[in-house]
Enzyme design. Structure first.
Site, PDB file in Angstrom:
ATOM      1  CE  LYS A 130     -12.456 -40.862 -26.911  1.00 13.40           C
ATOM      2  NZ  LYS A 130     -13.590 -41.789 -26.749  1.00 13.40           N
TER       3      LYS A 130
ATOM      4  CD  GLU B 131     -19.195 -36.020 -31.518  1.00  7.53           C
ATOM      5  OE1 GLU B 131     -20.286 -36.017 -30.935  1.00  7.53           O
ATOM      6  OE2 GLU B 131     -18.114 -36.155 -30.910  1.00  7.53           O
TER       7      GLU B 131
ATOM      8  CG  HIS C 234     -19.786  -3.563 -31.330  1.00  8.79           C
ATOM      9  ND1 HIS C 234     -19.539  -2.217 -31.376  1.00  8.79           N
ATOM     10  CD2 HIS C 234     -21.128  -3.704 -31.472  1.00  8.79           C
ATOM     11  CE1 HIS C 234     -20.681  -1.563 -31.526  1.00  8.79           C
ATOM     12  NE2 HIS C 234     -21.658  -2.447 -31.575  1.00  8.79           N
TER      13      HIS C 234
END
Lengths: 445, 445
Positions: free
Chosen positions: A420, A285, A306
């Site tokens: 948003k 951010e 793995h």
């Protein structure tokens, strides 16, 4: 103390990068110290470990003690910086299995960090028959995810205890003076704590935002702050040789300039998983803007040797690793001897797990470097609250420096608004009618 | 049925990529169907949902019922493909909070997937006073992490029940005929299940490797297999329009060729987190070789829209998103009305969470695409065992195709040996003396 080891990244970056970056680092450092760089309104975290509000800190400890005494569970409602720091610290210091363990402190359920219906139901189900309290964390009180969850759990709490008693079980961490949640809290009589104006969400773990849930889990938050303060002092020194944050910021920037576009944060402890998530928000951010920035990823070793290990060893050479080595484990476990030795592991019998882990760390380091992966080691002396406080501040300070080296504003997040706004429009929020039409036609097109 | 929506990635890839890739896709498809491509010795998973061993399947169900009846906990010891699939499915279908929930099935503790001393101690502590069984999963029986953990927990079990009774509580999933674990199991009288020779670890979730722990958690493994079988049939059709795996494989390869080097798998359910980890192994280990391959990353939305969201929206434009939309939630939660409406959310009152989530998905899609992030949607009808079985097979088949498009062997993992060899040398394993000297001098240098 935090040590940064750059031995295994030097060959991959431009020679003499430290000298070349010295003056830019100094400038970045001075901007942070003097609060006069881009985004400086949000650099209150720089001196926070020294100048935090002692009266509020004492209230946090008192509230935590009350919650411990009257609640079997604490519902923590928050998203982003109001979520990841507290979860990271609690999992790291108390265990990712914290809720499962027998203990004298309440279970802690993080919610309001998404829009999953099933997650809401699950938390509600886990609360059945339990005395609980709520810590709702939101600067504005109008962020959709936590606000929706707060409606649910406040109702649950009020149905259980009645409005008056429920109000004594709700703790609001929010703006000092304004906003929907602050108004509601004042009206209803909730105890409130402060999200400081000059500390952004992703830098807020050492404010009430993180400290209240962390204290409820039984962590020594004084030690956490003391650790951060000790690292604050270390990071205030304008000298690359003495300042681990300078070293880390310079190295990762030099690798970015050399074409390494992904930074993988690796640790060898499953309990560190959500500290990695906290770190991803902090760096992603802060740096990910203007078409720039290292892509932050994380792995849990040796498990992911793995899994992602193959890619790291032999895939595209566009990445580097930063490995957090957390020092001595809390426990000592010795590999048992086995007469039959069918697994051929008797050469390890009598050795303790930390020794084996150390060889895995070194072996992996050499394998990855040989495979073309630059490696930075960040090591701590151990992993208690003091040392984690150091690590948190170290990563924060390095992040501020990194953002300035990259020439972005490390303290804003303009891109978070995009989803948003669209979501509000599609949800039919008043005031978004025009955008709504535009988006609907795009979706149908 | 699985739907793949490519509407929002087309503009970012070369025009007509589907036509251009058609013949390569057909070749890849035929190699998978006829088992005659590179690495074909490990393509047994292709027909597995149709031709799996019914006798063993019944034994798995019987063993699961026994464990459910005599154990409060199952310790699952395995790493990589012997870990992530089972954990992913259990968290997705039963919840990431599975162990916390009240239920009639045993708790399941995954261990042997790392070298953390504290993790071993924690699991041992959680087992105190509990009746438990062990499922140890290892093809060879000599992989360090699970072998070490098996020594610990076998000792714990034998100390608790005595050798004879302990042997009835140990289930070994291993090679059909050879290897250290198979020998030990035969000697000690453990019930054994098979890791097939022609199915690699990361493709093994629908063998006994995944199925036994999944069945113990109470999942309908027959439905899981049936779902996989239905997708096997869909994926066997050599027609891009009818085969979602062709569509996904072509799209992600075209984006890779267009310079998008990171694929982010996103889902809107916290319970999907470990399915993402399973997916990361599947794709990272299959493609990440010869200096090639998409870097697989994952996010949990909407939580990470307040974390990685900034980077995705405005950071380096070297990534794309694949969003898994899981259909209808199991629960329905309606946002409560609030007279005061301090949070301004009454425009959502009466709406259910799935509706809100749907608008968040669409709003985010449009925001990210507008920000320069290609988007692939993979949607399922819902998220029960049948549908998850479909999704698993879909990702496996797409992965096989993807590896062939990339011209790598999608079924080996030569890079995983590098860290192991170094670790053995540093641990002083007999036979590694020379390498040990070499590494030690590098570490000191």
């Amino acid at each position: 103390m935090i040590q940064v080891n750059l031995t295994n990244m030097q060959a991959f970056a431009e020679e003499g990068f430290q000298t070349r970056l010295a003056s830019e680092l100094r400038t970045a450092h001075e901007h942070l110290q003097h609060h006069d760089g881009v985004g400086s309104d949000f650099t209150g975290w720089v001196e926070l470990p020294a100048n935090y509000d002692r009266e509020e800190f004492a209230r946090i400890q008192k509230a935590a003690a009350k919650i411990q005494s009257d609640s079997q569970a604490l519902v923590v409602i928050g998203i982003g910086g109001s979520y990841l720091g507290a979860r990271g610290v609690i999992e790291c210091l108390c265990s990712a299995n914290y809720n499962l363990k027998k203990k004298n402190t309440p279970n802690i359920y993080f919610t309001g960090n998404g829009l999953s219906s099933d997650q809401l139901s699950e938390v509600a189900q886990l609360l059945e028959g339990q005395d609980f309290s709520i810590n709702v964390i939101s600067k504005s009180g109008t962020t959709t995810e936590p606000a929706v969850a707060f409606r649910f759990f406040r109702k649950l709490l009020e149905d259980k205890y009645g409005k008056e008693e429920a109000a004594k079980r709700i703790y609001a961490t929010t703006d000092r003076a304004r906003g929907a949640l602050k108004s509601l809290a004042d009206q209803a009589g909730y105890e409130t704590f402060v999200v400081p104006d000059d500390v952004g969400g992703r830098f807020s773990v050492l404010t009430a935002v993180g400290l209240l849930p962390i204290a409820v889990a039984g962590v020594d938050i004084q030690a956490l702050m003391d650790g951060a303060k000790s690292m604050m002092e270390t990071c205030s020194v304008a000298d690359a040789a003495a300042n681990p944050a300078w070293q880390y910021a310079a190295a990762r920037f030099a690798l970015y300039q050399a074409g390494k576009k992904i930074e993988i944060l690796a640790a060898y402890e499953p309990n560190f998983r959500f500290m990695c998530e906290w770190w991803k928000q902090l760096y992603g951010e802060s740096e990910g803007k203007d078409g720039k920035g290292l892509f932050p990823a994380s792995v849990e070793f040796t498990a992911d040797l793995h899994s992602m290990g193959q890619y790291i060893q032999q895939g595209e050479r566009h990445l580097f690793e930063t490995v957090v080595r957390l020092g001595k484990s809390k426990t000592c476990n010795i590999v048992p001897f086995d007469e039959v030795n069918g697994d051929g592991l008797n050469f390890l019998a009598g050795k303790d797990m930390d020794f084996i882990r150390q060889q895995a760390m070194d072996g992996t380091l050499l394998a990855h470097v040989a495979g073309g992966v630059p490696n930075i080691i960040v090591s701590t002396d151990g992993c208690d609250a003091f040392e984690l406080g150091q690590l948190i501040y170290f990563f924060e300070y390095s992040c501020g420096l990194s953002g300035y080296l990259l020439q972005v504003n490390p303290f804003d997040q303009p891109g978070v608004e995009a989803y948003k706004k669209n979501m509000f429009a599609l949800l039919g929020k008043p005031g978004y009618e025009e955008l709504r039409q535009e988006l609907l036609s795009k979706l149908q097109g």
